[in-house]
Scaffold this active site. Structure first.
Site, PDB file in Angstrom:
ATOM      1  N   ASP A   1      11.153  -0.435   0.498  1.00 22.63           N
ATOM      2  CA  ASP A   1      10.404  -1.609   0.141  1.00 22.63           C
ATOM      3  C   ASP A   1      12.062  -2.383  -0.666  1.00 22.63           C
ATOM      4  O   ASP A   1      11.915  -3.404  -0.447  1.00 22.63           O
ATOM      5  CB  ASP A   1       9.312  -2.081  -0.854  1.00 22.63           C
ATOM      6  CG  ASP A   1       9.276  -0.824  -1.500  1.00 22.63           C
ATOM      7  OD1 ASP A   1      10.412  -0.855  -2.655  1.00 22.63           O
ATOM      8  OD2 ASP A   1       8.105  -0.207  -1.895  1.00 22.63           O
TER       9      ASP A   1
ATOM     10  N   ASN B   1      10.544   5.576  -1.387  1.00 15.62           N
ATOM     11  CA  ASN B   1      10.312   4.443  -0.749  1.00 15.62           C
ATOM     12  C   ASN B   1      11.345   3.350  -0.928  1.00 15.62           C
ATOM     13  O   ASN B   1      12.680   3.679  -0.418  1.00 15.62           O
ATOM     14  CB  ASN B   1       9.991   3.102  -1.839  1.00 15.62           C
ATOM     15  CG  ASN B   1       8.540   3.892  -3.121  1.00 15.62           C
ATOM     16  OD1 ASN B   1       8.150   4.426  -2.047  1.00 15.62           O
ATOM     17  ND2 ASN B   1       8.147   2.922  -4.664  1.00 15.62           N
TER      18      ASN B   1
ATOM     19  N   HIS C   1      15.184   7.655   1.510  1.00 19.50           N
ATOM     20  CA  HIS C   1      14.644   7.662   3.392  1.00 19.50           C
ATOM     21  C   HIS C   1      14.939   6.429   3.491  1.00 19.50           C
ATOM     22  O   HIS C   1      14.258   5.686   4.263  1.00 19.50           O
ATOM     23  CB  HIS C   1      13.049   7.922   3.033  1.00 19.50           C
ATOM     24  CG  HIS C   1      12.512   8.644   2.659  1.00 19.50           C
ATOM     25  ND1 HIS C   1      10.913   9.023   2.214  1.00 19.50           N
ATOM     26  CD2 HIS C   1      12.681  10.459   2.469  1.00 19.50           C
ATOM     27  CE1 HIS C   1      11.070  10.537   2.639  1.00 19.50           C
ATOM     28  NE2 HIS C   1      11.831  10.955   2.687  1.00 19.50           N
TER      29      HIS C   1
ATOM     30  N   PRO D   1       1.033  -1.501  -0.392  1.00 21.49           N
ATOM     31  CA  PRO D   1       0.281  -0.340  -0.068  1.00 21.49           C
ATOM     32  C   PRO D   1       0.687   1.133   0.040  1.00 21.49           C
ATOM     33  O   PRO D   1       1.827   1.242   0.649  1.00 21.49           O
ATOM     34  CB  PRO D   1      -0.647   0.006   1.645  1.00 21.49           C
ATOM     35  CG  PRO D   1      -0.124  -1.426   2.116  1.00 21.49           C
ATOM     36  CD  PRO D   1       0.986  -1.796   1.230  1.00 21.49           C
ATOM     37  N   ASP D   2      -0.113   1.972  -0.857  1.00 23.61           N
ATOM     38  CA  ASP D   2       1.017   3.626  -0.503  1.00 23.61           C
ATOM     39  C   ASP D   2       1.079   3.896   1.025  1.00 23.61           C
ATOM     40  O   ASP D   2       0.431   3.545   1.856  1.00 23.61           O
ATOM     41  CB  ASP D   2       0.949   4.656  -1.733  1.00 23.61           C
ATOM     42  CG  ASP D   2      -0.823   5.117  -1.600  1.00 23.61           C
ATOM     43  OD1 ASP D   2      -1.374   4.766  -0.653  1.00 23.61           O
ATOM     44  OD2 ASP D   2      -1.225   5.918  -2.354  1.00 23.61           O
ATOM     45  N   PHE D   3       1.408   5.027   1.351  1.00 23.75           N
ATOM     46  CA  PHE D   3       0.793   5.965   2.336  1.00 23.75           C
ATOM     47  C   PHE D   3      -0.371   6.687   2.488  1.00 23.75           C
ATOM     48  O   PHE D   3      -0.859   6.888   3.761  1.00 23.75           O
ATOM     49  CB  PHE D   3       2.148   6.901   2.816  1.00 23.75           C
ATOM     50  CG  PHE D   3       3.899   6.301   2.693  1.00 23.75           C
ATOM     51  CD1 PHE D   3       3.947   5.976   4.404  1.00 23.75           C
ATOM     52  CD2 PHE D   3       3.574   6.110   2.540  1.00 23.75           C
ATOM     53  CE1 PHE D   3       4.866   4.994   4.225  1.00 23.75           C
ATOM     54  CE2 PHE D   3       5.369   5.295   2.211  1.00 23.75           C
ATOM     55  CZ  PHE D   3       5.298   4.961   3.000  1.00 23.75           C
ATOM     56  N   ARG D   4      -1.019   7.862   1.766  1.00 20.48           N
ATOM     57  CA  ARG D   4      -1.369   8.115   1.807  1.00 20.48           C
ATOM     58  C   ARG D   4      -3.253   8.406   0.859  1.00 20.48           C
ATOM     59  O   ARG D   4      -4.400   9.773   1.088  1.00 20.48           O
ATOM     60  CB  ARG D   4      -1.234   9.900   1.818  1.00 20.48           C
ATOM     61  CG  ARG D   4      -0.144  10.647   2.559  1.00 20.48           C
ATOM     62  CD  ARG D   4       0.590  11.295   1.798  1.00 20.48           C
ATOM     63  NE  ARG D   4       1.898  11.673   3.565  1.00 20.48           N
ATOM     64  CZ  ARG D   4       2.631  11.441   2.781  1.00 20.48           C
ATOM     65  NH1 ARG D   4       3.025  10.472   2.669  1.00 20.48           N
ATOM     66  NH2 ARG D   4       3.150  11.385   4.296  1.00 20.48           N
TER      67      ARG D   4
HETATM   68  P1  OAD Z   1       1.636   8.426  -0.743  1.00 23.74           P
HETATM   69  O1  OAD Z   1       1.191   7.695  -0.605  1.00 23.74           O
HETATM   70  O2  OAD Z   1       1.781  10.121   0.170  1.00 23.74           O
HETATM   71  O3  OAD Z   1       1.986   8.659  -1.940  1.00 23.74           O
HETATM   72  C1  OAD Z   1       1.789   8.508  -3.489  1.00 23.74           C
HETATM   73  C2  OAD Z   1       1.462   9.130  -4.190  1.00 23.74           C
HETATM   74  O4  OAD Z   1       0.792   7.408  -5.623  1.00 23.74           O
HETATM   75  C3  OAD Z   1      -0.491   9.192  -4.878  1.00 23.74           C
HETATM   76  O5  OAD Z   1      -0.755  10.976  -5.123  1.00 23.74           O
HETATM   77  C4  OAD Z   1      -1.331   8.471  -4.817  1.00 23.74           C
HETATM   78  O6  OAD Z   1      -2.659   8.670  -5.892  1.00 23.74           O
HETATM   79  C5  OAD Z   1      -0.477   7.522  -5.676  1.00 23.74           C
HETATM   80  N1  OAD Z   1      -0.132   6.491  -6.463  1.00 23.74           N
HETATM   81  C6  OAD Z   1      -1.327   6.016  -5.284  1.00 23.74           C
HETATM   82  N2  OAD Z   1      -1.201   4.047  -6.022  1.00 23.74           N
HETATM   83  C7  OAD Z   1      -1.242   4.688  -7.609  1.00 23.74           C
HETATM   84  C8  OAD Z   1      -1.386   3.742  -8.266  1.00 23.74           C
HETATM   85  N3  OAD Z   1      -1.998   2.570  -8.844  1.00 23.74           N
HETATM   86  N4  OAD Z   1      -1.197   4.679  -9.859  1.00 23.74           N
HETATM   87  C9  OAD Z   1      -0.997   5.971 -10.085  1.00 23.74           C
HETATM   88  N5  OAD Z   1      -0.824   6.822  -8.886  1.00 23.74           N
HETATM   89  C10 OAD Z   1      -0.772   5.789  -7.228  1.00 23.74           C
HETATM   90  O7  OAD Z   1       3.540   8.162  -0.717  1.00 23.74           O
HETATM   91  P2  OAD Z   1       4.693   9.407  -1.075  1.00 23.74           P
HETATM   92  O8  OAD Z   1       5.084   9.643  -2.119  1.00 23.74           O
HETATM   93  O9  OAD Z   1       6.001   8.085  -1.374  1.00 23.74           O
HETATM   94  O10 OAD Z   1       7.693   9.412   4.262  1.00 23.74           O
HETATM   95  O11 OAD Z   1       4.980   9.793   0.076  1.00 23.74           O
HETATM   96  C11 OAD Z   1       6.652  10.037   0.752  1.00 23.74           C
HETATM   97  C12 OAD Z   1       6.398   9.467   2.274  1.00 23.74           C
HETATM   98  O12 OAD Z   1       5.252   9.898   2.705  1.00 23.74           O
HETATM   99  C13 OAD Z   1       6.992   7.791   2.397  1.00 23.74           C
HETATM  100  O13 OAD Z   1       8.634   7.539   1.757  1.00 23.74           O
HETATM  101  C14 OAD Z   1       7.356   8.092   3.404  1.00 23.74           C
HETATM  102  C15 OAD Z   1       5.634   8.864   4.022  1.00 23.74           C
HETATM  103  O14 OAD Z   1       5.725   8.696   5.199  1.00 23.74           O
HETATM  104  C16 OAD Z   1       8.698   8.473   6.016  1.00 23.74           C
HETATM  105  O15 OAD Z   1       8.281   7.214   6.320  1.00 23.74           O
HETATM  106  C17 OAD Z   1       9.865   8.960   6.074  1.00 23.74           C
END
Ligand code: OAD
Length: 409
Positions: free
Chosen positions: A184, A182, A201, A108-111
């Site tokens: 991972d 990432n 990170h 999963p992503d974060f947000r």
């Molecule tokens: P986020 O979860 O903040 O953002 C992920 C982005 O990818 C969002 O804009 C989603 O819409 C998009 N996304 C996810 N799945 C997708 C898909 N299948 N197709 C197209 N778009 C998709 O993750 P990051 O930006 O990586 O830091 O977060 C940055 C940092 O926040 C991480 O490294 C982590 C976190 O806190 C630390 O832990 C220090």
């Protein structure tokens, strides 16, 4: 890595755009069960500069237009950039990656509301989601992070098409560097060599004391965490953690490669990130203004939320894997990527993970090997079967980057 002896480097903070609450402020405002909380100065001078840049950019976000309005001004997006690449105009491509790159691998992503990691942390009983990656919080109570870490440790996910697309950029001799947020390890696992990769990170590959930074064997730290034990520093008896960068911590020295890479870039591809976290987010503002920036994401983020887009900006919104597949088709790379993926699929995950060096060995030894042969990254002399005689090989690309890799930590 003893980071206490290093010069000041940018520390991880949230974007100061105001859409989300800054964790340090929340930490201070929540007395919680964690005793006295220290409020750290989280920004170095450089990070402050970068944050300010981001802030001014993000002023526009409060009144940001809908994604569809922005999309309509993306000027051909993928096709335009594919044309530039095919014309040979993009030979120093920098990729900026985030969690959206790995969702196709099942991480999963974060947000993303609902499915993102930060929407699913109730069981950890923490005052706000990012506390799980906050160094001060960890210092007081490492348990929430250690519980989560058991699930985050690399080992159960494979790289996906998007990772191999980046790998193919390298194979074609076009990748200057990939900067990933990432943790991972999938970029490494798919065969992108260390000197092409900045894990901004951090990663689980090494571990150290969170107080004195004395190195600790990563495998021992993993075993302790997996067995619900706390790894303890042999020097100062504080808690050890994997070297993933927490909020309030310094970014790795290798991150500084950005100061030479971004001015040199002739194409910036931004993939699967919300651009919410500083100083990383503001990197995208440090390429020259004439350099094409291509955003591949589900929604417009960062400077791409602003209308009109910058002259050289392009974006393609939608599912990232699907978009990258289309991009690869336009470039004529799809068969090569599929072939590369097939060659990796024959290897078990433990084999991929346990032989990261053979990835580079394979890259270097692929020159001259017959096209189409199956690759084994654990076997010396293997090759990827994805090269064509006219293309620059990985080994040639590797030599291009030896200067920069020698500056890496
Ligand atoms: P986020 O979860 O903040 O953002 C992920 C982005 O990818 C969002 O804009 C989603 O819409 C998009 N996304 C996810 N799945 C997708 C898909 N299948 N197709 C197209 N778009 C998709 O993750 P990051 O930006 O990586 O830091 O977060 C940055 C940092 O926040 C991480 O490294 C982590 C976190 O806190 C630390 O832990 C220090």
């Amino acid at each position: 890595m003893n980071r206490s002896s290093q010069p000041p480097v940018p520390r991880v903070t949230r974007s100061t755009g105001g859409r989300l609450t800054e964790p340090a402020e929340r930490l201070d405002s929540v007395p919680g069960p964690y005793g006295k909380q220290r409020r750290k100065q989280t920004d170095s001078a450089l990070a402050q500069d970068l944050s300010q840049m981001s802030m001014s950019g993000q002023d526009t976000l409060n009144n940001s237009p809908s994604a569809s309005a922005v999309k309509s001004s993306s000027r051909g997006g993928l096709a335009s950039v594919a044309r530039l690449v095919k014309l040979g105009r993009c030979k120093n491509v920098v990729v900026v990656a985030g969690a959206g790159v790995s969702t196709a691998s099942g991480i999963p992503d974060f947000r993303t509301p609902g499915t993102g990691l930060y929407a699913n942390l109730e069981k950890y009983n923490i005052p706000y989601p990012e506390a799980i990656f906050n160094i001060d919080y960890f210092s007081n109570d490492p348990q929430p992070f250690f519980s989560l870490a058991k699930a985050l440790y690399p080992g159960s996910h494979r790289p996906n098409y998007i990772h191999y697309f980046i790998r193919m950029l390298h194979h074609k001799g076009l990748l200057l560097r990939v900067y990933t947020q990432n943790i991972d390890g999938l970029e490494k696992l798919c065969g992108i060599p260390d000197d092409k990769l900045v894990e901004a990170h951090g990663s689980f590959a090494t571990a150290a004391c969170h107080l004195c930074y004395t190195a600790y064997p990563a495998e021992e730290a993993k075993q302790a965490i997996m067995n619900d034990k706390v790894p303890i520093c042999t020097f100062c008896a504080a808690t050890v953690k994997p070297d993933i960068v927490f909020f309030g911590e310094d970014l790795p020295q290798k991150y500084f490669l950005n100061t030479q890479d971004f001015p040199k870039a002739d194409l910036l591809i931004i993939m699967g990130t919300s651009l919410q976290i500083e100083p990383f987010a503001s990197l995208v503002n440090t390429v020259r203004s004439t350099v094409p920036r291509l955003l591949l994401n589900r929604n417009a983020v960062g400077p791409f939320e602003k209308v009109p887009l910058r002259r050289a900006d392009h974006m393609e919104l939608g599912d990232l894997e699907e978009t990258v597949r289309r991009f690869a088709e336009m470039l004529g790379w799809n068969d090569d990527i599929e072939e590369l993926m097939r060659s990796q699929e024959t290897l078990s995950l433990p084999t991929l993970i346990s032989s990261p060096l053979s990835v580079d060995q394979t890259s270097c030894q692929s020159r001259g090997a017959p096209a189409g042969t199956e690759t084994s990254r654990s076997r010396a002399g293997g090759q990827r079967g994805a090269s064509s005689g006219s293309e620059e090989t990985d080994s040639e690309t590797d030599s291009k980057s030896s200067e920069s890799s020698s500056q890496s930590t």
